[in-house]
Design a protein around this motif. Structure first.
Motif, PDB file in Angstrom:
ATOM      1  N   THR A 160       0.801  -1.222   0.000  1.00  0.00           N
ATOM      2  CA  THR A 160       0.000   0.000   0.000  1.00  0.00           C
ATOM      3  C   THR A 160       0.835   1.274   0.000  1.00  0.00           C
ATOM      4  OG1 THR A 160      -0.153  -0.060   2.404  1.00  0.00           O
ATOM      5  CG2 THR A 160      -1.944  -1.108   1.169  1.00  0.00           C
ATOM      6  N   LEU A 161       2.110   1.200   0.344  1.00  0.00           N
ATOM      7  CA  LEU A 161       2.970   2.370   0.425  1.00  0.00           C
ATOM      8  C   LEU A 161       3.122   3.026  -0.946  1.00  0.00           C
ATOM      9  CD1 LEU A 161       4.793   3.899   2.479  1.00  0.00           C
ATOM     10  CD2 LEU A 161       6.672   2.493   1.645  1.00  0.00           C
ATOM     11  N   LYS A 162       2.868   4.326  -1.021  1.00  0.00           N
ATOM     12  CA  LYS A 162       2.937   5.059  -2.295  1.00  0.00           C
ATOM     13  C   LYS A 162       4.219   5.879  -2.419  1.00  0.00           C
ATOM     14  CE  LYS A 162      -1.379   4.151  -3.560  1.00  0.00           C
ATOM     15  NZ  LYS A 162      -1.500   2.805  -3.959  1.00  0.00           N
ATOM     16  N   GLU A 163       4.721   6.422  -1.314  1.00  0.00           N
ATOM     17  CA  GLU A 163       5.909   7.267  -1.321  1.00  0.00           C
ATOM     18  C   GLU A 163       6.848   6.816  -0.213  1.00  0.00           C
ATOM     19  OE1 GLU A 163       4.787  11.351  -0.880  1.00  0.00           O
ATOM     20  OE2 GLU A 163       3.376  11.266  -2.537  1.00  0.00           O
ATOM     21  N   LEU A 164       8.154   6.863  -0.516  1.00  0.00           N
ATOM     22  CA  LEU A 164       9.152   6.478   0.475  1.00  0.00           C
ATOM     23  C   LEU A 164      10.349   7.410   0.366  1.00  0.00           C
ATOM     24  CD1 LEU A 164      10.256   4.490   2.601  1.00  0.00           C
ATOM     25  CD2 LEU A 164      11.127   3.117   0.695  1.00  0.00           C
ATOM     26  N   SER A 165      10.784   7.960   1.488  1.00  0.00           N
ATOM     27  CA  SER A 165      11.980   8.786   1.544  1.00  0.00           C
ATOM     28  C   SER A 165      13.028   8.071   2.388  1.00  0.00           C
ATOM     29  CB  SER A 165      11.678  10.150   2.157  1.00  0.00           C
ATOM     30  OG  SER A 165      12.871  10.888   2.271  1.00  0.00           O
ATOM     31  N   GLU A 221       6.796   6.851  -5.674  1.00  0.00           N
ATOM     32  CA  GLU A 221       7.854   7.847  -5.520  1.00  0.00           C
ATOM     33  C   GLU A 221       8.891   7.361  -4.518  1.00  0.00           C
ATOM     34  OE1 GLU A 221       8.378  12.221  -3.554  1.00  0.00           O
ATOM     35  OE2 GLU A 221       6.623  11.936  -4.853  1.00  0.00           O
ATOM     36  N   LEU A 222      10.163   7.449  -4.900  1.00  0.00           N
ATOM     37  CA  LEU A 222      11.267   7.051  -4.039  1.00  0.00           C
ATOM     38  C   LEU A 222      12.277   8.189  -3.991  1.00  0.00           C
ATOM     39  CD1 LEU A 222      12.748   4.915  -2.377  1.00  0.00           C
ATOM     40  CD2 LEU A 222      13.645   3.982  -4.532  1.00  0.00           C
ATOM     41  N   GLU A 276      17.979   0.842 -14.331  1.00  0.00           N
ATOM     42  CA  GLU A 276      17.409  -0.442 -14.765  1.00  0.00           C
ATOM     43  C   GLU A 276      16.063  -0.682 -14.085  1.00  0.00           C
ATOM     44  OE1 GLU A 276      16.901  -3.923 -16.805  1.00  0.00           O
ATOM     45  OE2 GLU A 276      18.325  -2.298 -17.158  1.00  0.00           O
ATOM     46  N   LEU A 277      15.959  -0.333 -12.825  1.00  0.00           N
ATOM     47  CA  LEU A 277      14.686  -0.479 -12.115  1.00  0.00           C
ATOM     48  C   LEU A 277      13.597   0.341 -12.798  1.00  0.00           C
ATOM     49  CD1 LEU A 277      12.972  -1.389  -9.628  1.00  0.00           C
ATOM     50  CD2 LEU A 277      13.750   0.718  -8.530  1.00  0.00           C
ATOM     51  N   LEU A 322       6.709   2.535 -10.234  1.00  0.00           N
ATOM     52  CA  LEU A 322       7.586   3.630  -9.829  1.00  0.00           C
ATOM     53  C   LEU A 322       7.628   4.707 -10.913  1.00  0.00           C
ATOM     54  CD1 LEU A 322       9.403   4.490  -7.494  1.00  0.00           C
ATOM     55  CD2 LEU A 322      11.315   3.461  -8.714  1.00  0.00           C
ATOM     56  N   ARG A 323       7.200   5.918 -10.566  1.00  0.00           N
ATOM     57  CA  ARG A 323       7.109   7.013 -11.520  1.00  0.00           C
ATOM     58  C   ARG A 323       8.076   8.146 -11.238  1.00  0.00           C
ATOM     59  NH1 ARG A 323       5.165   3.985 -14.745  1.00  0.00           N
ATOM     60  NH2 ARG A 323       2.972   3.566 -14.873  1.00  0.00           N
ATOM     61  N   GLU A 324       8.508   8.284  -9.984  1.00  0.00           N
ATOM     62  CA  GLU A 324       9.392   9.386  -9.627  1.00  0.00           C
ATOM     63  C   GLU A 324      10.528   8.877  -8.756  1.00  0.00           C
ATOM     64  OE1 GLU A 324       9.154  13.911  -7.841  1.00  0.00           O
ATOM     65  OE2 GLU A 324       7.324  12.762  -8.131  1.00  0.00           O
ATOM     66  N   LEU A 325      11.741   9.139  -9.192  1.00  0.00           N
ATOM     67  CA  LEU A 325      12.945   8.728  -8.479  1.00  0.00           C
ATOM     68  C   LEU A 325      13.803   9.972  -8.269  1.00  0.00           C
ATOM     69  CD1 LEU A 325      14.720   6.410  -7.404  1.00  0.00           C
ATOM     70  CD2 LEU A 325      15.668   6.209  -9.716  1.00  0.00           C
ATOM     71  N   LEU A 326      14.037  10.342  -7.039  1.00  0.00           N
ATOM     72  CA  LEU A 326      14.788  11.545  -6.702  1.00  0.00           C
ATOM     73  C   LEU A 326      16.199  11.142  -6.270  1.00  0.00           C
ATOM     74  CD1 LEU A 326      11.905  13.209  -4.691  1.00  0.00           C
ATOM     75  CD2 LEU A 326      12.514  13.586  -7.077  1.00  0.00           C
ATOM     76  N   LEU A 327      17.192  11.606  -7.019  1.00  0.00           N
ATOM     77  CA  LEU A 327      18.572  11.173  -6.813  1.00  0.00           C
ATOM     78  C   LEU A 327      19.539  12.334  -6.553  1.00  0.00           C
ATOM     79  CD1 LEU A 327      18.789   8.529  -9.677  1.00  0.00           C
ATOM     80  CD2 LEU A 327      18.504   8.106  -7.232  1.00  0.00           C
ATOM     81  N   ARG A 328      19.069  13.434  -6.060  1.00  0.00           N
ATOM     82  CA  ARG A 328      19.942  14.592  -5.826  1.00  0.00           C
ATOM     83  C   ARG A 328      21.075  14.257  -4.849  1.00  0.00           C
ATOM     84  NH1 ARG A 328      14.882  15.748  -4.628  1.00  0.00           N
ATOM     85  NH2 ARG A 328      15.424  16.018  -2.460  1.00  0.00           N
TER      86      ARG A 328
END
Length: 93
Positions: free
Chosen positions: A16-21, A48-49, A66-67, A74-80
């Motif tokens: 059920t988790l939608k976003e994870l930081s 979102e991760l 690759e993921l 997964l639609r948003e991956l934040l890699l800053r």
């Protein structure tokens, strides 16, 4: 990496988790592989991760590239702030 292993165990059973930081955690390339593999095999909800400042480098960026190619939800991956150089950027492109 122990923290990432514990997180992966939780993600295996969560649908059920939608976003994870996971920001500012020492995930590193090895943790990136574990996390990406878990999401690839078990994720049907995370959209979102956030991996801000997780010490991923080029190797970790390539793992998450690759993921993104293989993981539908997964639609948003934040890699800053992950010391991702040209090689990692090419993998993500």
């Amino acid at each position: 990496v122990d923290g990432v292993k514990a997180l992966c165990e939780l993600l295996r059973h969560n649908h059920t988790l939608k976003e994870l930081s996971v920001m500012e955690s020492p995930v590193g390339p090895e943790g990136a592989r574990l996390l990406a593999q878990t999401l690839l095999l078990h994720n049907n909800s995370l959209r979102e991760l956030d991996l801000f400042d997780c010490e991923l480098g080029d190797e970790g960026a390539a793992v998450f590239a690759e993921l993104l190619r293989r993981n539908g939800p997964l639609r948003e991956l934040l890699l800053r702030n992950n010391n991702i150089g040209p090689q990692g950027v090419r993998a993500l492109a």
